[in-house]
Write a protein that holds these residues in place. Sequence first.
Motif, mmCIF file in Angstrom:
data_model
loop_
_atom_site.group_PDB
_atom_site.id
_atom_site.type_symbol
_atom_site.label_atom_id
_atom_site.label_comp_id
_atom_site.label_asym_id
_atom_site.label_seq_id
_atom_site.Cartn_x
_atom_site.Cartn_y
_atom_site.Cartn_z
ATOM 1 N N ALA A 157 77.682 38.000 61.814
ATOM 2 C CA ALA A 157 77.048 38.317 63.096
ATOM 3 C C ALA A 157 78.088 38.572 64.182
ATOM 4 O O ALA A 157 77.909 39.445 65.040
ATOM 5 C CB ALA A 157 76.115 37.171 63.505
ATOM 6 N N LEU A 158 79.193 37.811 64.141
ATOM 7 C CA LEU A 158 80.238 38.000 65.151
ATOM 8 C C LEU A 158 80.912 39.356 64.998
ATOM 9 O O LEU A 158 81.209 40.023 65.997
ATOM 10 C CB LEU A 158 81.265 36.874 65.039
ATOM 11 N N ALA A 159 81.155 39.788 63.771
ATOM 12 C CA ALA A 159 81.745 41.110 63.554
ATOM 13 C C ALA A 159 80.788 42.205 63.998
ATOM 14 O O ALA A 159 81.208 43.208 64.589
ATOM 15 C CB ALA A 159 82.110 41.284 62.077
ATOM 16 N N GLY A 160 79.501 42.023 63.721
ATOM 17 C CA GLY A 160 78.514 43.001 64.162
ATOM 18 C C GLY A 160 78.417 43.081 65.670
ATOM 19 O O GLY A 160 78.345 44.175 66.255
ATOM 20 N N ALA A 161 78.435 41.911 66.314
ATOM 21 C CA ALA A 161 78.382 41.889 67.779
ATOM 22 C C ALA A 161 79.627 42.528 68.384
ATOM 23 O O ALA A 161 79.546 43.285 69.362
ATOM 24 C CB ALA A 161 78.227 40.447 68.260
ATOM 25 N N ALA A 162 80.791 42.230 67.807
ATOM 26 C CA ALA A 162 82.037 42.803 68.329
ATOM 27 C C ALA A 162 82.040 44.320 68.206
ATOM 28 O O ALA A 162 82.570 45.026 69.076
ATOM 29 C CB ALA A 162 83.224 42.212 67.584
ATOM 30 N N ALA A 163 81.446 44.835 67.144
ATOM 31 C CA ALA A 163 81.435 46.286 66.939
ATOM 32 C C ALA A 163 80.668 47.020 68.022
ATOM 33 O O ALA A 163 80.957 48.184 68.314
ATOM 34 C CB ALA A 163 80.847 46.609 65.572
ATOM 35 N N THR A 164 79.689 46.364 68.627
ATOM 36 C CA THR A 164 78.900 47.012 69.685
ATOM 37 C C THR A 164 79.635 47.040 71.016
ATOM 38 O O THR A 164 79.225 47.760 71.933
ATOM 39 C CB THR A 164 77.565 46.290 69.876
ATOM 40 N N ASN A 192 76.290 36.438 73.490
ATOM 41 C CA ASN A 192 75.281 35.848 74.355
ATOM 42 C C ASN A 192 74.376 34.929 73.543
ATOM 43 O O ASN A 192 74.640 34.649 72.377
ATOM 44 C CB ASN A 192 74.467 36.951 75.058
ATOM 45 N N ARG A 193 73.315 34.470 74.185
ATOM 46 C CA ARG A 193 72.397 33.549 73.521
ATOM 47 C C ARG A 193 71.766 34.187 72.298
ATOM 48 O O ARG A 193 71.553 33.520 71.274
ATOM 49 C CB ARG A 193 71.307 33.115 74.512
ATOM 50 N N GLY A 239 73.681 40.704 63.653
ATOM 51 C CA GLY A 239 74.438 40.310 64.841
ATOM 52 C C GLY A 239 74.496 41.414 65.877
ATOM 53 O O GLY A 239 74.394 41.158 67.086
ATOM 54 N N ALA A 240 74.642 42.657 65.423
ATOM 55 C CA ALA A 240 74.686 43.786 66.362
ATOM 56 C C ALA A 240 73.332 43.988 67.032
ATOM 57 O O ALA A 240 73.253 44.195 68.254
ATOM 58 C CB ALA A 240 75.105 45.045 65.614
ATOM 59 N N ALA A 241 72.259 43.924 66.243
ATOM 60 C CA ALA A 241 70.919 44.140 66.792
ATOM 61 C C ALA A 241 70.553 43.062 67.795
ATOM 62 O O ALA A 241 69.948 43.345 68.837
ATOM 63 C CB ALA A 241 69.894 44.177 65.660
ATOM 64 N N ALA A 242 70.918 41.826 67.511
ATOM 65 C CA ALA A 242 70.588 40.735 68.428
ATOM 66 C C ALA A 242 71.403 40.814 69.713
ATOM 67 O O ALA A 242 70.889 40.561 70.801
ATOM 68 C CB ALA A 242 70.824 39.394 67.738
ATOM 69 N N THR A 243 72.666 41.181 69.593
ATOM 70 C CA THR A 243 73.546 41.180 70.760
ATOM 71 C C THR A 243 73.301 42.366 71.678
ATOM 72 O O THR A 243 73.213 42.218 72.907
ATOM 73 C CB THR A 243 75.019 41.193 70.303
ATOM 74 N N ALA A 244 73.181 43.544 71.100
ATOM 75 C CA ALA A 244 73.105 44.754 71.924
ATOM 76 C C ALA A 244 71.821 45.542 71.736
ATOM 77 O O ALA A 244 71.603 46.528 72.438
ATOM 78 C CB ALA A 244 74.302 45.655 71.624
ATOM 79 N N GLY A 245 70.985 45.170 70.788
ATOM 80 C CA GLY A 245 69.743 45.903 70.554
ATOM 81 C C GLY A 245 69.924 47.199 69.804
ATOM 82 O O GLY A 245 69.001 48.007 69.714
ATOM 83 N N ARG A 246 71.103 47.404 69.215
ATOM 84 C CA ARG A 246 71.367 48.620 68.447
ATOM 85 C C ARG A 246 72.343 48.275 67.333
ATOM 86 O O ARG A 246 73.041 47.254 67.393
ATOM 87 C CB ARG A 246 71.946 49.723 69.336
ATOM 88 N N ALA A 288 63.256 36.229 65.474
ATOM 89 C CA ALA A 288 62.211 36.653 66.411
ATOM 90 C C ALA A 288 62.554 36.239 67.833
ATOM 91 O O ALA A 288 62.296 36.986 68.792
ATOM 92 C CB ALA A 288 60.861 36.068 65.987
ATOM 93 N N ARG A 289 63.153 35.050 67.976
ATOM 94 C CA ARG A 289 63.565 34.605 69.313
ATOM 95 C C ARG A 289 64.684 35.480 69.864
ATOM 96 O O ARG A 289 64.843 35.604 71.086
ATOM 97 C CB ARG A 289 64.050 33.156 69.240
ATOM 98 N N ALA A 290 65.466 36.085 68.970
ATOM 99 C CA ALA A 290 66.576 36.939 69.404
ATOM 100 C C ALA A 290 66.110 38.325 69.824
ATOM 101 O O ALA A 290 66.913 39.101 70.348
ATOM 102 C CB ALA A 290 67.620 37.054 68.306
#
Length: 389
Positions: free
Chosen positions: A86-93, A98-99, A207-214, A162-164
């Motif tokens: 998830a962290l790698a996915g979030a970093a890619a965006t 975030n929460r 991780g990318a979808a939760a962090t940035a929505g894409r 779902a919460r994300a």
Amino acid sequence: MGDRAAWGDGSGRVEAGGVEAGGAATGDVEAEGRGGVGPGEAARRVGARTDLTPRQARTPAATPSRAHAWAELLRLPALFTVPGDALAGAAATGGRLNRRTLLAIGSSLCLYEAGMALNDWADRAEDAVERPHRPLPSGRVHPTAAFTAACAFTTGGLALAARAGRPALAVAVPLAATVWAYDLAAKHTPAGPPAMALARGLDVLLGAAATAGRIREALPSAAVLGTHTLAVTTVSRQETRGGSHLVPMAALATTAVLSRLLTRPSPSHAAAEPSAESHAHTGRPHLRTATAREDARTHGMPASTATANQNPLPTALTTAYLATTARPYFHATLNPSPPLTQRAVSGGIRAMIPLQATLAARSGAPVTALLTAALAPLARRFARKVTIT
């Protein structure tokens, strides 16, 4: 396995006590014959040494604890390889953690553990023959409890997704479906390794979808981790019986190719844009190369930044990834016996962490990369107590 010896079932101690007592009895009888000890004294000594009282038989180390049985079932050391997806996915965006990122990590952990419990439940008959020491065939965990845990973890993982947000849930649902399909149907078919690779790639996209929505920017990172997972899973299919030299050799070649791609510099450093994480943590804009990012996507690789090309962090992390996998893969290539193949699989699983850290570093998120890399010593420490395969 070596970990098994450290958590033995206590039978070795009882047998050792019996041998020692027998030796002592012989010595006393000989002493009696020499007139050194009377018959009453010899009987008292033999009785004292051979008396296996309930107090002696019920030491805390005599039987594995229930908690350890569950830790072995859920393969807790491997759990440290999950947050980095998830962290790698979030970093890619390029977005800040975030929460919703934390919720995605929680969802990933739950779905991963669902797969672990379901794996042993589905393989309980096979493990009774090939791995009788595993928690289910050994009777330390009931099959119904394992299946219930798989259902509970799946429900929890989907609830956290779902919460994300809806984008995260839209990725978590096929991820959960892939996990269940792999364990119940695809595992022992040619579709098994690709299904496992798909699950790992979807975990990155979660991780990318939760962090940035894409998820578009995270597709190259998902492909890299999926490719590595494909190689590890293919090797794992022969870890109980041994097999061909070609399988670990192919995994070693895959590792070399990925390492080369991850250390390849971007050809252009023209246009730049700031990285949110670097700006937040350093107070200075961290320049990303837009042209380089597009070139990286064209070649199916995560974006590398202008600074990252001059920064030794991605190279150092890639070296750690290569070092974690190369030696066990090479040994398994020379001798694809079950013990060496299991070591190769363990090395491939642990190598997920430096690979995830490398992807985060190349995406311009050095802090995330270091946080991910910090999970490696924890995984190594716990792997000494609980088997990772």
